[in-house]
Motif scaffolding. Structure first.
Motif, PDB file in Angstrom:
ATOM      1  N   SER A  38      78.314 -50.943 -29.715  1.00  0.00           N
ATOM      2  CA  SER A  38      78.111 -50.528 -28.330  1.00  0.00           C
ATOM      3  C   SER A  38      79.693 -50.114 -28.247  1.00  0.00           C
ATOM      4  CB  SER A  38      77.773 -51.551 -27.703  1.00  0.00           C
ATOM      5  OG  SER A  38      78.553 -53.224 -27.665  1.00  0.00           O
ATOM      6  N   SER A  39      79.739 -49.096 -27.404  1.00  0.00           N
ATOM      7  CA  SER A  39      80.972 -48.437 -27.019  1.00  0.00           C
ATOM      8  C   SER A  39      81.947 -49.705 -25.810  1.00  0.00           C
ATOM      9  CB  SER A  39      80.501 -48.077 -25.646  1.00  0.00           C
ATOM     10  OG  SER A  39      81.850 -47.050 -25.012  1.00  0.00           O
ATOM     11  N   ALA A  40      82.596 -50.221 -26.168  1.00  0.00           N
ATOM     12  CA  ALA A  40      83.537 -50.457 -25.785  1.00  0.00           C
ATOM     13  C   ALA A  40      83.341 -52.110 -25.849  1.00  0.00           C
ATOM     14  CB  ALA A  40      84.170 -50.701 -24.471  1.00  0.00           C
ATOM     15  N   ASN A  41      82.231 -52.216 -26.839  1.00  0.00           N
ATOM     16  CA  ASN A  41      81.594 -53.742 -27.303  1.00  0.00           C
ATOM     17  C   ASN A  41      80.884 -54.565 -26.239  1.00  0.00           C
ATOM     18  OD1 ASN A  41      80.483 -55.732 -29.294  1.00  0.00           O
ATOM     19  ND2 ASN A  41      82.338 -56.964 -28.430  1.00  0.00           N
ATOM     20  N   GLU A  42      80.886 -54.217 -25.160  1.00  0.00           N
ATOM     21  CA  GLU A  42      79.887 -53.750 -23.798  1.00  0.00           C
ATOM     22  C   GLU A  42      79.029 -54.448 -23.586  1.00  0.00           C
ATOM     23  OE1 GLU A  42      78.017 -49.260 -22.281  1.00  0.00           O
ATOM     24  OE2 GLU A  42      80.335 -50.021 -21.539  1.00  0.00           O
ATOM     25  N   GLN A  43      78.082 -54.619 -24.356  1.00  0.00           N
ATOM     26  CA  GLN A  43      76.713 -54.827 -24.873  1.00  0.00           C
ATOM     27  C   GLN A  43      75.235 -54.976 -24.130  1.00  0.00           C
ATOM     28  OE1 GLN A  43      77.218 -58.692 -27.295  1.00  0.00           O
ATOM     29  NE2 GLN A  43      78.892 -57.797 -28.220  1.00  0.00           N
ATOM     30  N   PRO A  44      75.163 -53.826 -23.238  1.00  0.00           N
ATOM     31  CA  PRO A  44      74.355 -53.592 -22.073  1.00  0.00           C
ATOM     32  C   PRO A  44      73.251 -54.209 -22.251  1.00  0.00           C
ATOM     33  CG  PRO A  44      75.096 -51.424 -22.939  1.00  0.00           C
ATOM     34  CD  PRO A  44      75.347 -52.593 -23.902  1.00  0.00           C
ATOM     35  N   TRP A  45      72.792 -54.444 -22.815  1.00  0.00           N
ATOM     36  CA  TRP A  45      71.337 -54.277 -22.829  1.00  0.00           C
ATOM     37  C   TRP A  45      70.827 -56.071 -23.150  1.00  0.00           C
ATOM     38  CZ3 TRP A  45      73.765 -52.706 -27.944  1.00  0.00           C
ATOM     39  CH2 TRP A  45      74.714 -53.906 -28.620  1.00  0.00           C
ATOM     40  N   GLN A  46      69.266 -55.839 -22.196  1.00  0.00           N
ATOM     41  CA  GLN A  46      68.768 -57.504 -22.495  1.00  0.00           C
ATOM     42  C   GLN A  46      67.286 -57.110 -23.161  1.00  0.00           C
ATOM     43  OE1 GLN A  46      69.484 -60.854 -20.130  1.00  0.00           O
ATOM     44  NE2 GLN A  46      71.573 -59.190 -19.876  1.00  0.00           N
ATOM     45  N   PHE A  47      67.150 -57.977 -23.597  1.00  0.00           N
ATOM     46  CA  PHE A  47      65.485 -57.961 -24.591  1.00  0.00           C
ATOM     47  C   PHE A  47      64.927 -58.981 -23.757  1.00  0.00           C
ATOM     48  CE2 PHE A  47      69.544 -56.874 -27.223  1.00  0.00           C
ATOM     49  CZ  PHE A  47      69.077 -56.263 -27.767  1.00  0.00           C
ATOM     50  N   VAL A  48      63.551 -58.420 -23.650  1.00  0.00           N
ATOM     51  CA  VAL A  48      62.234 -59.329 -23.721  1.00  0.00           C
ATOM     52  C   VAL A  48      61.642 -59.125 -24.273  1.00  0.00           C
ATOM     53  CG1 VAL A  48      60.628 -59.624 -21.445  1.00  0.00           C
ATOM     54  CG2 VAL A  48      62.529 -57.994 -21.169  1.00  0.00           C
ATOM     55  N   VAL A  49      60.649 -60.178 -24.617  1.00  0.00           N
ATOM     56  CA  VAL A  49      59.892 -60.567 -26.258  1.00  0.00           C
ATOM     57  C   VAL A  49      58.608 -60.553 -25.146  1.00  0.00           C
ATOM     58  CG1 VAL A  49      58.967 -62.033 -27.708  1.00  0.00           C
ATOM     59  CG2 VAL A  49      61.478 -61.163 -28.002  1.00  0.00           C
ATOM     60  N   ILE A  50      57.534 -60.072 -25.432  1.00  0.00           N
ATOM     61  CA  ILE A  50      56.146 -59.945 -24.678  1.00  0.00           C
ATOM     62  C   ILE A  50      55.018 -59.866 -25.618  1.00  0.00           C
ATOM     63  CG2 ILE A  50      54.903 -58.364 -23.576  1.00  0.00           C
ATOM     64  CD1 ILE A  50      57.446 -57.004 -22.528  1.00  0.00           C
ATOM     65  N   ARG A  51      54.253 -61.716 -25.565  1.00  0.00           N
ATOM     66  CA  ARG A  51      53.576 -61.608 -26.574  1.00  0.00           C
ATOM     67  C   ARG A  51      52.273 -61.805 -25.770  1.00  0.00           C
ATOM     68  NH1 ARG A  51      55.098 -64.744 -31.743  1.00  0.00           N
ATOM     69  NH2 ARG A  51      57.083 -64.966 -31.256  1.00  0.00           N
ATOM     70  N   ASP A  52      52.112 -61.803 -24.846  1.00  0.00           N
ATOM     71  CA  ASP A  52      51.618 -62.337 -23.637  1.00  0.00           C
ATOM     72  C   ASP A  52      49.856 -61.227 -23.461  1.00  0.00           C
ATOM     73  OD1 ASP A  52      49.305 -62.112 -21.053  1.00  0.00           O
ATOM     74  OD2 ASP A  52      50.353 -64.297 -20.899  1.00  0.00           O
ATOM     75  N   ARG A  53      48.865 -61.399 -24.128  1.00  0.00           N
ATOM     76  CA  ARG A  53      47.516 -60.388 -24.667  1.00  0.00           C
ATOM     77  C   ARG A  53      48.168 -59.623 -23.086  1.00  0.00           C
ATOM     78  NH1 ARG A  53      48.283 -58.986 -29.027  1.00  0.00           N
ATOM     79  NH2 ARG A  53      47.380 -56.916 -28.054  1.00  0.00           N
ATOM     80  N   GLU A  54      47.362 -60.215 -22.149  1.00  0.00           N
ATOM     81  CA  GLU A  54      46.849 -59.999 -20.796  1.00  0.00           C
ATOM     82  C   GLU A  54      48.433 -58.515 -20.949  1.00  0.00           C
ATOM     83  OE1 GLU A  54      46.133 -60.196 -16.131  1.00  0.00           O
ATOM     84  OE2 GLU A  54      45.468 -61.966 -17.961  1.00  0.00           O
ATOM     85  N   ILE A  55      49.837 -59.227 -20.581  1.00  0.00           N
ATOM     86  CA  ILE A  55      50.053 -58.503 -20.649  1.00  0.00           C
ATOM     87  C   ILE A  55      50.523 -57.030 -21.378  1.00  0.00           C
ATOM     88  CG2 ILE A  55      53.472 -58.014 -20.561  1.00  0.00           C
ATOM     89  CD1 ILE A  55      53.231 -61.160 -19.080  1.00  0.00           C
ATOM     90  N   LEU A  56      50.646 -57.157 -22.784  1.00  0.00           N
ATOM     91  CA  LEU A  56      50.545 -55.747 -23.534  1.00  0.00           C
ATOM     92  C   LEU A  56      49.435 -55.148 -23.306  1.00  0.00           C
ATOM     93  CD1 LEU A  56      51.113 -58.179 -26.591  1.00  0.00           C
ATOM     94  CD2 LEU A  56      52.719 -56.644 -25.803  1.00  0.00           C
TER      95      LEU A  56
END
Length: 140
Positions: A38-56
């Motif tokens: 990542s640029s300047a090692n800023e690591q600007p990410w957030q990860f959302v793991v979605i397993r819920d069938r209704e949400i998917l």
């Protein structure tokens, strides 16, 4: 599988089995995502793991080309957090690198995966933004 073979044989998979994905595998996918450059090692990410069938299922209705989420065991939503951005405008590039790492690792681990893009299509950004607000009400 070596790295070059993994890169050359990876493909987008849009049909899935009912096989679940172990928490340890999900952790590995997230670890390789966070190992992306990542640029300047800023690591600007957030990860959302979605397993819920209704949400998917709901997600597949929001994004025109994400119909396959109805069958998927999970989705990993890669989001840019602009508060981490040091070099303006580089966040989408950094998140793309993280996404590619996830796709390659999934393939190497024998999983099928596909990249469903949101950015830079404004209509998708607005819909998905509203969807993220909805997710935060369910999982604060």
């Amino acid at each position: 599988m070596d790295t070059i073979e993994c890169m050359m044989t990876r493909r987008s998979i849009r049909k899935y089995t009912d096989r679940s994905v172990d928490d340890g595998v999900v952790k590995q996918l997230l670890q390789v995502a966070m190992a992306a450059p990542s640029s300047a090692n800023e690591q600007p990410w957030q990860f959302v793991v979605i397993r819920d069938r209704e949400i998917l299922s709901q997600a597949s209705k929001i994004h025109t080309f994400s119909y396959m989420l109805d069958q998927a065991a999970l989705a990993i939503l890669v989001c840019e957090d602009p508060t981490f951005e040091v070099n303006t405008g580089r966040g989408p590039l950094d998140c793309s690198a993280a996404t590619m790492n996830i796709l390659l690792a999934a393939h190497a681990l024998g999983l099928g995966a596909v990249w469903v893009g949101i950015f830079p299509v404004q209509e998708r950004i607005e819909k998905e933004g509203a969807y993220l607000v909805y997710l935060r009400t369910l999982y604060p």
